[in-house]
Design an enzyme around this catalytic site. Structure first.
Site, mmCIF file in Angstrom:
data_model
loop_
_atom_site.group_PDB
_atom_site.id
_atom_site.type_symbol
_atom_site.label_atom_id
_atom_site.label_comp_id
_atom_site.label_asym_id
_atom_site.label_seq_id
_atom_site.Cartn_x
_atom_site.Cartn_y
_atom_site.Cartn_z
ATOM 1 C CE LYS A 187 -3.688 -2.243 -0.204
ATOM 2 N NZ LYS A 187 -4.699 -2.745 -1.186
ATOM 3 C CG HIS A 325 -9.988 -6.906 -5.510
ATOM 4 N ND1 HIS A 325 -11.316 -7.523 -4.594
ATOM 5 C CD2 HIS A 325 -9.563 -6.083 -4.471
ATOM 6 C CE1 HIS A 325 -11.233 -6.946 -3.862
ATOM 7 N NE2 HIS A 325 -10.538 -6.457 -2.999
HETATM 8 MG MG MG Z 1 -6.644 -2.953 -4.927
#
Ligand code: MG
Length: 392
Positions: A187, A325
């Site tokens: 992230k 995803h």
């Molecule tokens: Mg993502």
């Protein structure tokens, strides 16, 4: 051909996610997921054959929509009108069509996830009726060439943990390497550019190359930030930059691909074929390069998802560019069945839905499902108590 199966009951159970993780935008501590059980009239070893599915991760449980609209419509349909599916079971496409009666076009959102959980449970039922893994049933139904020697997989992590101490990222990544992963996604956008740059450089050093590290901003940046972060990161040669801007702002996508050489990834927040067609028309994705991450569990199930892939291929893209995803067993079977570019894995988060069963084989960055019938959700140890609850 096995015996003809009818749906006799459908149940939904909202299951909270465990684990305190966050990305740049969302804290998952309040999230839950709908587990759906489609019970059939076929008995094996004194028990009904039951299809299990869920609506992937990240969009909350959909018990209200399922119990008030979609499940009653399916149960009200004449059972024979839903037949003709794989292995003598109900047809997933017919179940979806009946569930969507009286629904207006557009406005996909949570509805797409609710219907997906139901449709995917019907695929699980079909595979179990044939006593075969779901990827076998799906590959046969779509005439695709499955991955028989494992599918590429990467570890998705690098989250911002509560009270994360310095060194946590290194420990986390070392754990992935130990487990057999060779590439990761982390992230970004939850810290300053300087802090995230240091995190990225640490990851590149540990993995042994920038092409083994992808980054995900979860749609946090406005247009100017997306471009400035993109320009800054482009020099590293990272595997891809994911969700740099608002997922429905196709103009940001077009601006990024016009300027930035690194692959751009998006799609986990697109829930219909029309959304994907809009991305193709206005986002200018590059054939053979950019990455598509739509998720069947968030977009009406496998039928709609296969249609999205057909649209991508018609526009010159390759299925190797498609990496859904949601790192879980259902998407492992879909990636295996359709011969897609790979899947993600969440080794420690999104319990009990994220991650794979111990019987799945992970080696040298590739993963294979077990030979359990269906999606093999029953083999996932942390999901077993929830399956017992929904079947009780
Ligand atoms: Mg993502």
């Amino acid at each position: 051909m096995t015996e003809t199966a009818r749906i006799v009951e459908i149940r939904e159970l909202s299951v909270p996610l465990k684990g305190q993780v966050a990305n740049a935008v969302v804290n998952f501590a309040e999230h839950d997921v709908s587990l759906v059980a489609v019970m059939s009239n076929v008995m094996r070893n004194g028990k009904p054959v039951v299809g299990l599915g869920f609506n992937s991760i990240g969009r909350f449980a959909q018990g209200g929509l399922l119990n008030r609209r979609f499940i009653p419509r399916v149960l009200a349909a004449m059972p024979d009108s839903l037949g003709g599916g794989p292995n003598g079971g109900p047809d997933p496409a017919k179940v979806r069509a009946v569930a969507m009666r009286n629904e207006k076009p557009g406005g996909h959102g949570d509805r797409a996830a609710a219907v997906a959980a139901l449709e995917l449970a019907v695929w699980d039922l079909a595979a179990k009726l044939g006593d075969e893994p779901a990827w076998v049933t799906m590959a046969r139904a779509y005439g695709t060439t499955p991955h028989r020697d494992g599918s590429p997989v990467y570890a998705a992590g690098g989250y911002y943990y509560d009270g994360m101490s310095k060194g946590s990222l290194a420990e986390e990544l070392a754990g992935y390497l130990d487990q057999g992963f060779t590439s990761v996604k982390m992230k970004i956008g939850g810290a300053s550019l300087a802090e995230d740059t240091a995190r990225i450089e640490e990851a590149i050093g540990m993995l042994g190359g920038a092409d083994r590290v992808a980054v995900d901003a979860n749609g946090r940046f406005d247009r100017a930030e997306a471009l400035s972060w993109g320009r800054h990161l482009d020099g590293y040669g990272l595997r891809w930059l994911e969700e740099m801007g608002d997922p429905l702002d196709y103009g940001v996508h077009a601006a990024l691909v016009a300027e930035i050489d690194t692959a751009i990834a998006t799609g986990e927040n697109l829930f219909s074929r029309q959304d994907v067609r809009n991305l193709l028309a206005f986002g200018a994705p590059r054939p053979g390069k950019d990455i598509f991450q739509m998720d069947a569990g968030l977009s009406y199930g496998l039928g709609e998802y296969a249609g999205m892939i057909a649209d991508l291929e018609s526009a010159g893209h390759r299925r190797e560019q498609v990496m859904p995803h949601g790192g879980h067993l259902i998407n492992l079977h879909i990636v295996t069945a359709l011969g897609l570019g790979g899947c993600e894995a969440y080794p420690k988060v999104f319990v009990p839905f994220g991650g794979y069963a111990p019987q799945c084989r992970l080696q040298d960055g590739r993963i294979s499902p077990s030979d359990a019938p269906g999606f093999g959700l029953e083999q996932k140890v942390d999901l077993q108590p929830e399956i017992e609850r929904i079947l009780a």
